[in-house]
Design a protein around this motif. Structure first.
Motif, PDB file in Angstrom:
ATOM      1  N   PRO A 154       0.828  -1.213   0.000  1.00 36.35           N
ATOM      2  CA  PRO A 154       0.000   0.000   0.000  1.00 36.35           C
ATOM      3  C   PRO A 154       0.863   1.266   0.000  1.00 36.35           C
ATOM      4  O   PRO A 154       0.524   2.257  -0.647  1.00 36.35           O
ATOM      5  CB  PRO A 154      -0.810  -0.121   1.294  1.00 36.35           C
ATOM      6  CG  PRO A 154      -0.824  -1.573   1.613  1.00 36.35           C
ATOM      7  CD  PRO A 154       0.454  -2.141   1.069  1.00 36.35           C
ATOM      8  N   GLN A 155       1.992   1.222   0.704  1.00 35.17           N
ATOM      9  CA  GLN A 155       2.873   2.409   0.709  1.00 35.17           C
ATOM     10  C   GLN A 155       3.413   2.667  -0.693  1.00 35.17           C
ATOM     11  O   GLN A 155       3.499   3.811  -1.142  1.00 35.17           O
ATOM     12  CB  GLN A 155       4.039   2.207   1.680  1.00 35.17           C
ATOM     13  CG  GLN A 155       3.620   2.282   3.142  1.00 35.17           C
ATOM     14  CD  GLN A 155       4.692   1.753   4.077  1.00 35.17           C
ATOM     15  OE1 GLN A 155       5.845   1.572   3.689  1.00 35.17           O
ATOM     16  NE2 GLN A 155       4.299   1.493   5.316  1.00 35.17           N
ATOM     17  N   LEU A 156       3.773   1.607  -1.386  1.00 39.27           N
ATOM     18  CA  LEU A 156       4.287   1.785  -2.752  1.00 39.27           C
ATOM     19  C   LEU A 156       3.195   2.333  -3.673  1.00 39.27           C
ATOM     20  O   LEU A 156       3.465   3.141  -4.562  1.00 39.27           O
ATOM     21  CB  LEU A 156       4.812   0.456  -3.298  1.00 39.27           C
ATOM     22  CG  LEU A 156       6.149  -0.007  -2.712  1.00 39.27           C
ATOM     23  CD1 LEU A 156       6.516  -1.381  -3.271  1.00 39.27           C
ATOM     24  CD2 LEU A 156       7.269   0.996  -3.008  1.00 39.27           C
ATOM     25  N   ALA A 157       1.955   1.892  -3.451  1.00 42.87           N
ATOM     26  CA  ALA A 157       0.850   2.394  -4.278  1.00 42.87           C
ATOM     27  C   ALA A 157       0.679   3.897  -4.052  1.00 42.87           C
ATOM     28  O   ALA A 157       0.482   4.667  -5.002  1.00 42.87           O
ATOM     29  CB  ALA A 157      -0.437   1.642  -3.951  1.00 42.87           C
ATOM     30  N   VAL A 158       0.794   4.322  -2.805  1.00 41.53           N
ATOM     31  CA  VAL A 158       0.679   5.756  -2.485  1.00 41.53           C
ATOM     32  C   VAL A 158       1.864   6.509  -3.101  1.00 41.53           C
ATOM     33  O   VAL A 158       1.706   7.579  -3.703  1.00 41.53           O
ATOM     34  CB  VAL A 158       0.630   5.964  -0.953  1.00 41.53           C
ATOM     35  CG1 VAL A 158       0.803   7.423  -0.597  1.00 41.53           C
ATOM     36  CG2 VAL A 158      -0.667   5.414  -0.393  1.00 41.53           C
ATOM     37  N   PHE A 159       3.042   5.925  -2.973  1.00 39.58           N
ATOM     38  CA  PHE A 159       4.243   6.558  -3.535  1.00 39.58           C
ATOM     39  C   PHE A 159       4.103   6.710  -5.050  1.00 39.58           C
ATOM     40  O   PHE A 159       4.369   7.765  -5.628  1.00 39.58           O
ATOM     41  CB  PHE A 159       5.480   5.710  -3.202  1.00 39.58           C
ATOM     42  CG  PHE A 159       6.681   6.079  -4.010  1.00 39.58           C
ATOM     43  CD1 PHE A 159       7.429   7.215  -3.693  1.00 39.58           C
ATOM     44  CD2 PHE A 159       7.062   5.317  -5.115  1.00 39.58           C
ATOM     45  CE1 PHE A 159       8.534   7.571  -4.464  1.00 39.58           C
ATOM     46  CE2 PHE A 159       8.150   5.670  -5.887  1.00 39.58           C
ATOM     47  CZ  PHE A 159       8.895   6.804  -5.561  1.00 39.58           C
ATOM     48  N   GLU A 160       3.670   5.648  -5.715  1.00 31.25           N
ATOM     49  CA  GLU A 160       3.555   5.663  -7.183  1.00 31.25           C
ATOM     50  C   GLU A 160       2.591   6.764  -7.627  1.00 31.25           C
ATOM     51  O   GLU A 160       2.873   7.524  -8.554  1.00 31.25           O
ATOM     52  CB  GLU A 160       3.086   4.276  -7.667  1.00 31.25           C
ATOM     53  CG  GLU A 160       3.137   4.059  -9.168  1.00 31.25           C
ATOM     54  CD  GLU A 160       1.929   4.594  -9.918  1.00 31.25           C
ATOM     55  OE1 GLU A 160       2.083   4.897 -11.110  1.00 31.25           O
ATOM     56  OE2 GLU A 160       0.849   4.742  -9.326  1.00 31.25           O
TER      57      GLU A 160
END
Ligand code: PGA
Length: 319
Positions: free
Chosen positions: A16-22
């Motif tokens: 989920p953090q990577l999705a927010v980052f992306e």
């Protein structure tokens, strides 16, 4: 253990953090990422901070209102794109095993394709109601850029890219004709020499348009330059400009639409027209075609003529 080097990437909450980052990297703003992901802005900031802490690297720098990727952020962003593309591939393969129950079809078409592709999609969606479908409409150059970035499952071009590693499969004929207003002095005349077209004020599509390429090629082939009165970036604007008496243009015959009243526009009988092109499915060599995209291609191959082409030939504007 093979995972030792990537242990920090396997931490709970990392995806989920990577999705927010992306989303933040792609949209260049925490606020816009929050909107796109339906999250509160502080949640976005917290997720990014946690990700930074885990990786022990700064991912963004804020200049004014806009956030910019650091060098580390850029590396992570590129990795994220590959990662999510892989997940999409896994999902597509799994949905193939589920029998097209929950696949997705991301289709991108050129601006003239929008006049008939929705009709094909309607038939596809009726046959596969659970497939999630999206349609992007862009000019030729924007489609080429999207293809280079592998952003979509399948493309429909009227003038496929040259010099790219692509697979092209013809779908339908795409006649390009000269449109004028119905009361234009050349309307109704037979076998108009190309030179006379060249004297008319011409309405030209924008740089990057495939229609523009074809128009320039036609003028080049006759060794004359078009008398460009105006550049316009949509087919609709060109049709309105023709109706306003601003000039004539070369457009796909399909821009009239399949069901609209064509009586206010005329197709001029200019020598060398219609110019025959073909709509084509295009995808990069090596692309793993998703089951949904494959099913759409099969449906179009079987039904495009009945659903689209026969309809078009039954409805001719006055010439
Ligand atoms: P365009 O479409 O004029 O909107 O670029 C034609 C094409 O696909 O080449």
């Amino acid at each position: 253990m093979p995972h030792a080097r990537i242990r920090r990437h396997l931490r709970h909450g990392m995806l989920p953090q990577l999705a927010v980052f992306e989303a933040t990297a792609r949209l260049g703003s925490f606020t816009r990422a929050a909107e796109a992901l339906h999250l509160a802005q502080p949640t976005v900031s917290t997720q990014i901070r946690k990700l930074s802490d885990t990786l022990e690297l700064t991912l963004f720098e804020q200049i004014g209102k806009k956030v910019h990727l650091t060098a580390a952020g850029q590396v992570l962003y590129e990795g994220c794109q590959e990662l999510f593309e892989n997940f999409a591939r896994i999902e597509d393969a799994l949905s193939g095993l589920r029998g097209l129950e929950a696949g997705r079809l991301r289709l991108a078409v050129s601006t003239t394709g929008k006049y008939f592709v929705p009709r094909l999609l309607a038939a596809f969606v009726a046959a596969h109601p659970k497939v999630e479908v999206s349609l992007q409409i862009h000019n030729r150059q924007a489609l080429i850029d999207r293809l280079a970035n592998n952003e979509d499952d399948l493309y429909v071009f009227a003038n496929p890219p040259t010099g790219h590693e692509v697979v092209c499969q013809p779908i339908l004929d795409n006649p390009l004709v000269v449109f004028a207003r119905a009361d234009h002095p050349l309307a109704g005349r037979r076998a108009i020499p190309f030179g006379e077209l060249a004297e008319e004020p011409f309405l030209m599509r924008e740089p990057g348009s495939g229609t523009r390429l074809v128009a320039w090629e036609a003028f080049d082939a006759h060794g004359v330059a078009p008398n460009v009165r105006m550049e316009l970036s949509t087919n609709e604007a060109i049709k309105q400009a023709i109706l306003a008496g601003l000039g004539v243009s070369i457009l796909s015959r399909y821009t009239l639409g399949l069901d609209t009243d064509p009586s206010r526009l005329a197709v001029l009988d200019v020598e060398g027209f219609p110019i025959r092109r073909r709509w084509q499915f295009v995808y990069p060599v090596g692309k793993q075609i998703s089951p949904a995209a494959r099913a759409f291609m099969d449906l179009v191959r079987a039904e495009a003529k009945t659903l689209v082409q026969d309809h078009l030939s039954g409805q001719q504007p006055p010439s």
